[in-house]
Design a protein around this motif. Structure first.
Motif, PDB file in Angstrom:
ATOM      1  N   ALA A 139      50.131  41.359  43.333  1.00 44.41           N
ATOM      2  CA  ALA A 139      50.122  42.304  42.221  1.00 44.41           C
ATOM      3  C   ALA A 139      48.733  42.392  41.585  1.00 44.41           C
ATOM      4  N   ARG A 140      48.066  41.247  41.443  1.00 43.93           N
ATOM      5  CA  ARG A 140      46.706  41.259  40.885  1.00 43.93           C
ATOM      6  C   ARG A 140      45.771  42.082  41.752  1.00 43.93           C
ATOM      7  N   ALA A 141      45.834  41.836  43.065  1.00 44.21           N
ATOM      8  CA  ALA A 141      44.969  42.571  43.981  1.00 44.21           C
ATOM      9  C   ALA A 141      45.305  44.060  43.974  1.00 44.21           C
ATOM     10  N   GLY A 142      46.597  44.380  43.931  1.00 48.57           N
ATOM     11  CA  GLY A 142      46.997  45.778  43.909  1.00 48.57           C
ATOM     12  C   GLY A 142      46.575  46.481  42.641  1.00 48.57           C
ATOM     13  N   LEU A 160      36.631  58.208  32.894  1.00 46.64           N
ATOM     14  CA  LEU A 160      36.014  57.223  33.780  1.00 46.64           C
ATOM     15  C   LEU A 160      35.572  55.993  32.995  1.00 46.64           C
ATOM     16  N   ALA A 161      35.077  56.211  31.802  1.00 47.86           N
ATOM     17  CA  ALA A 161      34.643  55.097  30.966  1.00 47.86           C
ATOM     18  C   ALA A 161      35.821  54.192  30.612  1.00 47.86           C
ATOM     19  N   VAL A 162      36.976  54.787  30.384  1.00 45.58           N
ATOM     20  CA  VAL A 162      38.175  54.004  30.064  1.00 45.58           C
ATOM     21  C   VAL A 162      38.557  53.125  31.255  1.00 45.58           C
ATOM     22  N   VAL A 163      38.530  53.723  32.454  1.00 41.23           N
ATOM     23  CA  VAL A 163      38.901  52.969  33.655  1.00 41.23           C
ATOM     24  C   VAL A 163      37.889  51.849  33.915  1.00 41.23           C
ATOM     25  N   LYS A 164      36.611  52.163  33.778  1.00 40.15           N
ATOM     26  CA  LYS A 164      35.587  51.153  34.042  1.00 40.15           C
ATOM     27  C   LYS A 164      35.646  50.016  33.036  1.00 40.15           C
ATOM     28  N   ALA A 165      35.983  50.326  31.808  1.00 34.77           N
ATOM     29  CA  ALA A 165      36.103  49.274  30.797  1.00 34.77           C
ATOM     30  C   ALA A 165      37.220  48.305  31.173  1.00 34.77           C
ATOM     31  N   LEU A 166      38.303  48.834  31.700  1.00 36.16           N
ATOM     32  CA  LEU A 166      39.404  47.978  32.131  1.00 36.16           C
ATOM     33  C   LEU A 166      39.024  47.189  33.377  1.00 36.16           C
ATOM     34  N   ILE A 167      38.289  47.816  34.279  1.00 35.13           N
ATOM     35  CA  ILE A 167      37.821  47.140  35.490  1.00 35.13           C
ATOM     36  C   ILE A 167      37.006  45.894  35.138  1.00 35.13           C
ATOM     37  N   GLN A 168      36.208  46.000  34.092  1.00 40.12           N
ATOM     38  CA  GLN A 168      35.338  44.890  33.705  1.00 40.12           C
ATOM     39  C   GLN A 168      36.115  43.690  33.165  1.00 40.12           C
ATOM     40  N   THR A 169      37.354  43.891  32.796  1.00 40.64           N
ATOM     41  CA  THR A 169      38.155  42.783  32.252  1.00 40.64           C
ATOM     42  C   THR A 169      38.932  42.032  33.337  1.00 40.64           C
ATOM     43  N   ARG A 170      38.890  42.532  34.558  1.00 37.52           N
ATOM     44  CA  ARG A 170      39.746  41.997  35.615  1.00 37.52           C
ATOM     45  C   ARG A 170      39.131  40.811  36.351  1.00 37.52           C
ATOM     46  N   ASP A 171      39.993  40.022  36.941  1.00 32.80           N
ATOM     47  CA  ASP A 171      39.595  38.906  37.807  1.00 32.80           C
ATOM     48  C   ASP A 171      39.397  39.470  39.214  1.00 32.80           C
ATOM     49  N   TRP A 172      38.156  39.453  39.688  1.00 31.75           N
ATOM     50  CA  TRP A 172      37.835  40.045  40.990  1.00 31.75           C
ATOM     51  C   TRP A 172      37.609  39.001  42.078  1.00 31.75           C
ATOM     52  N   PRO A 183      46.103  44.024  54.966  1.00 30.28           N
ATOM     53  CA  PRO A 183      45.649  45.339  54.476  1.00 30.28           C
ATOM     54  C   PRO A 183      45.295  45.329  52.993  1.00 30.28           C
ATOM     55  N   LEU A 184      46.070  44.598  52.202  1.00 28.97           N
ATOM     56  CA  LEU A 184      45.778  44.509  50.774  1.00 28.97           C
ATOM     57  C   LEU A 184      44.498  43.724  50.528  1.00 28.97           C
ATOM     58  N   ALA A 185      44.290  42.656  51.293  1.00 32.50           N
ATOM     59  CA  ALA A 185      43.047  41.889  51.156  1.00 32.50           C
ATOM     60  C   ALA A 185      41.849  42.768  51.448  1.00 32.50           C
ATOM     61  N   LEU A 186      41.982  43.645  52.430  1.00 30.99           N
ATOM     62  CA  LEU A 186      40.899  44.563  52.780  1.00 30.99           C
ATOM     63  C   LEU A 186      40.645  45.548  51.645  1.00 30.99           C
ATOM     64  N   LEU A 187      41.705  46.149  51.130  1.00 29.55           N
ATOM     65  CA  LEU A 187      41.546  47.122  50.045  1.00 29.55           C
ATOM     66  C   LEU A 187      40.963  46.466  48.799  1.00 29.55           C
ATOM     67  N   HIS A 188      41.433  45.253  48.492  1.00 25.88           N
ATOM     68  CA  HIS A 188      40.918  44.563  47.316  1.00 25.88           C
ATOM     69  C   HIS A 188      39.452  44.186  47.506  1.00 25.88           C
ATOM     70  N   GLY A 189      39.102  43.779  48.700  1.00 25.55           N
ATOM     71  CA  GLY A 189      37.712  43.427  48.962  1.00 25.55           C
ATOM     72  C   GLY A 189      36.781  44.619  48.798  1.00 25.55           C
ATOM     73  N   LEU A 190      37.204  45.777  49.286  1.00 24.93           N
ATOM     74  CA  LEU A 190      36.397  46.993  49.121  1.00 24.93           C
ATOM     75  C   LEU A 190      36.314  47.390  47.651  1.00 24.93           C
ATOM     76  N   ALA A 191      37.424  47.265  46.954  1.00 22.59           N
ATOM     77  CA  ALA A 191      37.443  47.599  45.530  1.00 22.59           C
ATOM     78  C   ALA A 191      36.511  46.681  44.749  1.00 22.59           C
ATOM     79  N   ALA A 192      36.472  45.398  45.132  1.00 27.13           N
ATOM     80  CA  ALA A 192      35.606  44.439  44.453  1.00 27.13           C
ATOM     81  C   ALA A 192      34.134  44.773  44.663  1.00 27.13           C
ATOM     82  N   ARG A 193      33.810  45.373  45.809  1.00 22.77           N
ATOM     83  CA  ARG A 193      32.426  45.769  46.076  1.00 22.77           C
ATOM     84  C   ARG A 193      32.001  46.918  45.165  1.00 22.77           C
ATOM     85  N   GLN A 194      32.892  47.865  44.934  1.00 24.62           N
ATOM     86  CA  GLN A 194      32.535  49.069  44.188  1.00 24.62           C
ATOM     87  C   GLN A 194      32.803  48.936  42.684  1.00 24.62           C
ATOM     88  N   ARG A 195      33.943  48.386  42.339  1.00 16.82           N
ATOM     89  CA  ARG A 195      34.327  48.187  40.935  1.00 16.82           C
ATOM     90  C   ARG A 195      34.137  49.456  40.098  1.00 16.82           C
TER      91      ARG A 195
END
Length: 218
Positions: A139-142, A160-172, A183-195
């Motif tokens: 669930a965290r990764a998703g 976009l600013a609202v989403v990015k502010a929330l992104i900054q609070t997450r455990d990556w 597949p989820l590990a892959l998606l989460h890894g890509l998401a962690a690169r871009q944030r």
């Protein structure tokens, strides 16, 4: 529509992620990805929020139907038939997409609700794979992937600013999940690169990173 056609419709990141799914969980991943895409298109094509809500309600009702006697010709629902009672857990995904129908600009609570819906779908996948103990981590990764993917599709600076502010609070940190959820590990890894700073597959380096994540999970 055959499952192969459903696969062809998926966005590039999910098609690539699915390529690394074990045979035992591939159909379940495709079902969740395809359902997510169906719901996203309802919002993309909306002309009247009330009508879109009615269509979302139709999907919610189908997912909540009793397991006994469940049979549908709709391709995505056909893939979900083996889920039985677990299928009802995916109604949260419908709720998540419905959260984006809130009056613009998107507020923090709407974004959170959206991400939580996608997170619930991956938690359900973990349970389907016999790894209920990893549901919370899935669930965290998703949730994280949902935020990064949403940011990549938002053009309004305020939203976009609202989403990015929330992104900054997450455990990556790396998602601690097994191969059955690669597949989820892959998606989460890509998401962690871009944030939230662009498409998850935006270039050659992203593609190479995806292959590494698919093969090694890191």
């Amino acid at each position: 529509m055959e499952p192969a056609a459903l696969l062809d419709e998926l966005p590039p990141d999910r098609r690539l992620a699915l390529a690394y799914a074990p045979a035992a969980t591939r159909a379940d991943h495709l079902a969740v990805f395809a359902l997510d895409l169906r719901l996203s298109r309802l919002l993309a094509q909306q002309r009247e929020p009330m009508l879109t809500q009615m269509r979302l309600a139709w999907w919610r009702d189908r997912l909540s139907e009793e397991a006994s006697g469940f049979h549908h010709d709709e391709p995505v629902l056909a893939l979900l038939a083996p889920w039985g009672a677990q299928r009802a857990q995916l109604a949260a995904l419908v709720d998540g997409w419905e959260a984006l129908l809130a009056e613009p600009p998107l507020a923090d609570f709407a974004v959170r609700n959206f991400a939580q819906g996608r997170a619930a779908a991956f938690a359900a996948l973990a349970e389907r794979a016999g790894a209920a103990g990893q549901a919370e981590e899935a669930a965290r990764a998703g949730f994280n992937w949902a935020l990064a993917d949403l940011a990549a599709h938002i053009s309004d600076p305020e939203e976009l600013a609202v989403v990015k502010a929330l992104i900054q609070t997450r455990d990556w940190s790396k998602a601690r999940i097994g191969k059955h959820l690669r597949p989820l590990a892959l998606l989460h890894g890509l998401a962690a690169r871009q944030r939230g700073n662009g498409a998850l597959l935006g270039g050659i380096r992203d593609g190479l990173a995806a292959i590494r994540l698919g093969l090694l999970g890191r």
